[in-house]
Design an enzyme around this catalytic site. Sequence first.
Site, short mmCIF file in Angstrom:
data_model
loop_
_atom_site.label_atom_id
_atom_site.label_comp_id
_atom_site.label_asym_id
_atom_site.label_seq_id
_atom_site.Cartn_x
_atom_site.Cartn_y
_atom_site.Cartn_z
N LYS A 118 93.93 11.01 -38.06
CA LYS A 118 92.48 11.27 -38.08
C LYS A 118 92.12 12.45 -37.19
CE LYS A 118 91.42 7.10 -40.04
NZ LYS A 118 90.55 6.76 -41.16
N ASP B 217 87.63 2.03 -47.92
CA ASP B 217 88.52 3.13 -48.28
C ASP B 217 88.29 3.57 -49.73
OD1 ASP B 217 89.81 3.23 -45.83
OD2 ASP B 217 91.14 1.57 -46.36
N LYS C 237 74.80 -4.51 -65.57
CA LYS C 237 75.73 -5.55 -65.09
C LYS C 237 76.94 -5.65 -66.04
CE LYS C 237 75.96 -10.43 -64.04
NZ LYS C 237 75.32 -11.72 -64.26
N LYS D 83 97.47 6.34 -36.84
CA LYS D 83 96.11 6.60 -37.33
C LYS D 83 95.41 7.63 -36.47
CE LYS D 83 94.55 3.17 -39.49
NZ LYS D 83 94.12 1.81 -39.74
N PRO E 68 84.80 9.00 -48.68
CA PRO E 68 84.99 10.02 -47.63
C PRO E 68 85.45 9.36 -46.34
CG PRO E 68 82.65 9.60 -48.01
CD PRO E 68 83.40 8.85 -49.07
N ASP E 69 86.30 10.04 -45.60
CA ASP E 69 86.74 9.52 -44.31
C ASP E 69 85.85 10.12 -43.22
OD1 ASP E 69 88.06 8.95 -41.87
OD2 ASP E 69 89.92 8.60 -42.98
N ILE E 70 84.95 9.29 -42.73
CA ILE E 70 83.91 9.79 -41.81
C ILE E 70 84.52 10.21 -40.48
CG2 ILE E 70 81.77 9.14 -40.61
CD1 ILE E 70 81.48 7.03 -42.99
N ASN F 229 83.63 -5.72 -46.97
CA ASN F 229 84.62 -6.38 -46.11
C ASN F 229 83.92 -7.29 -45.11
OD1 ASN F 229 84.03 -4.81 -43.60
ND2 ASN F 229 84.61 -3.12 -44.96
N PHE G 146 88.37 3.36 -34.40
CA PHE G 146 88.83 1.99 -34.29
C PHE G 146 89.94 1.78 -35.31
CE2 PHE G 146 86.44 -0.98 -31.57
CZ PHE G 146 85.63 -0.06 -30.95
O1 C5P Z 1 91.90 4.25 -42.00
P1 C5P Z 1 91.24 3.08 -41.35
O2 C5P Z 1 90.09 2.56 -42.14
O3 C5P Z 1 92.11 1.97 -40.94
O4 C5P Z 1 90.68 3.72 -39.97
C1 C5P Z 1 89.78 3.08 -39.17
C2 C5P Z 1 88.91 4.07 -38.49
O5 C5P Z 1 88.52 5.10 -39.39
C3 C5P Z 1 87.61 3.45 -38.02
O6 C5P Z 1 87.19 4.13 -36.85
C4 C5P Z 1 86.67 3.71 -39.17
O7 C5P Z 1 85.33 3.75 -38.73
C5 C5P Z 1 87.15 5.06 -39.67
N1 C5P Z 1 87.00 5.28 -41.10
C6 C5P Z 1 86.08 6.20 -41.56
N2 C5P Z 1 85.97 6.45 -42.90
C7 C5P Z 1 86.76 5.82 -43.78
C8 C5P Z 1 87.71 4.88 -43.33
C9 C5P Z 1 87.80 4.62 -41.99
O8 C5P Z 1 85.35 6.76 -40.75
N3 C5P Z 1 86.65 6.07 -45.07
#
Ligand code: C5P
Length: 401
Positions: A338, A272, A282, A334, A300-302, A204, A320
Amino acid sequence: MKILLIIGGGIAAYKSLELIRLLREREAEVRAVLTEAGSSFVTPLSAAALSGGKVYRELLDYRSEADFSHIELARWADRIVIAPATANLIARIAGGHADDLATALLLASTSPISFAPAMNVQMWLKEATQANVRTLRSFGYSQFGPAEGPMACGEFGPGRMIEPKEIVRELFARDKRTDMAGRKALVTCGPTREAIDPVRFLSNRSSGKQGCAIAVELQRRGADVTLVAGPGVNARSGALKVIEVESAREMLDAVLATLPCDLFVGAAAVSDWRVSKVASGKIKKGKKQQELVLKFVKCPDILRTVARLESGRPDLVVGFAAETDDVVENARRKLAAKGCDWIVANDVGAGTGVFGGEHNTVTVIGRGGDARSWPRMTKQEVASALCDFLAGEFSDECAPN
Ligand code: C5P
């Protein structure tokens, strides 16, 4: 500290009684001045009972003149706080009026003055009010708030007086040069890259500038900072410990390996999705091929992982939310999903120039629902304002180890 509290005539005046109580808890000596409109909202008796002293109202009251004139009151105060500061009171101060005790003593004062605006949303947004507020700031007044949220008048938006505990926090703010000393902070920034094959990836537009600015500012204020930076981020700065990563998985591993910490700021634009199976060679395009179908699975959602840790969760977890529509509403959702303590929402819609740019316009939203929108600032200024705010969030009970 001797604090002179000027209570203007707004519905938020009831909060000023709580403010007096909190100030006295901090062992401040408090004297209250009620404007004429202020005394329609709180009684002099309740302000006097809480402050433990006399309440001043009249400019030309021979009793208070004998006791404390506007000049003496102005001299007495180490700091003056105007809360609530109504649109009318702000306008009169901006105009240099001295036709009541509050405005006269403000003119006579050489002490630092702070004001906490409180008014209806539309009144706050009017150019006249904004111009008067700018004037007060140009006089050197410190502005506390306002916050955004539901209002007594039934409307929603900026104009609410910030909470008394936040006013106290601002007044007793620690030295900004060292207010993060002893804290361990972990910041993520930049994009992630999710490989598709050995030469292609999904990523991105994040530059990592905002996260870097936060890490640098935290470190400047004494924190021990680790920055986990995605690819392409220019993160070389002094004693910052930088861990460079590529993918969301690597970022999560680096974060978990760096914990525990006191403060986690997830400023990275983590992907995501990643492809379910990275091609080992390739990916070629067939001669007649018109489409390429890739299957994605979730990364994974950190932030969520850190915010929901059962043991070793940082004291403060800040996320953020880069949004293009319904910025604040989506950010609120959000924050809840989270499980973080604060979320910094920013509008990254077309034309905002946030990605890669030097400026940002953010709204900081808390778990309790309170939100504060800051004007457009440089990313460095946002970092500094966020650190001011977070330093205040670390309450005295939660002293650094
Ligand atoms: O869900 P979204 O990407 O919009 O959420 C943004 C927040 O979640 C940011 O703080 C980003 O660093 C964190 N995030 C994360 N892991 C992901 C997606 C987003 O830590 N896979």
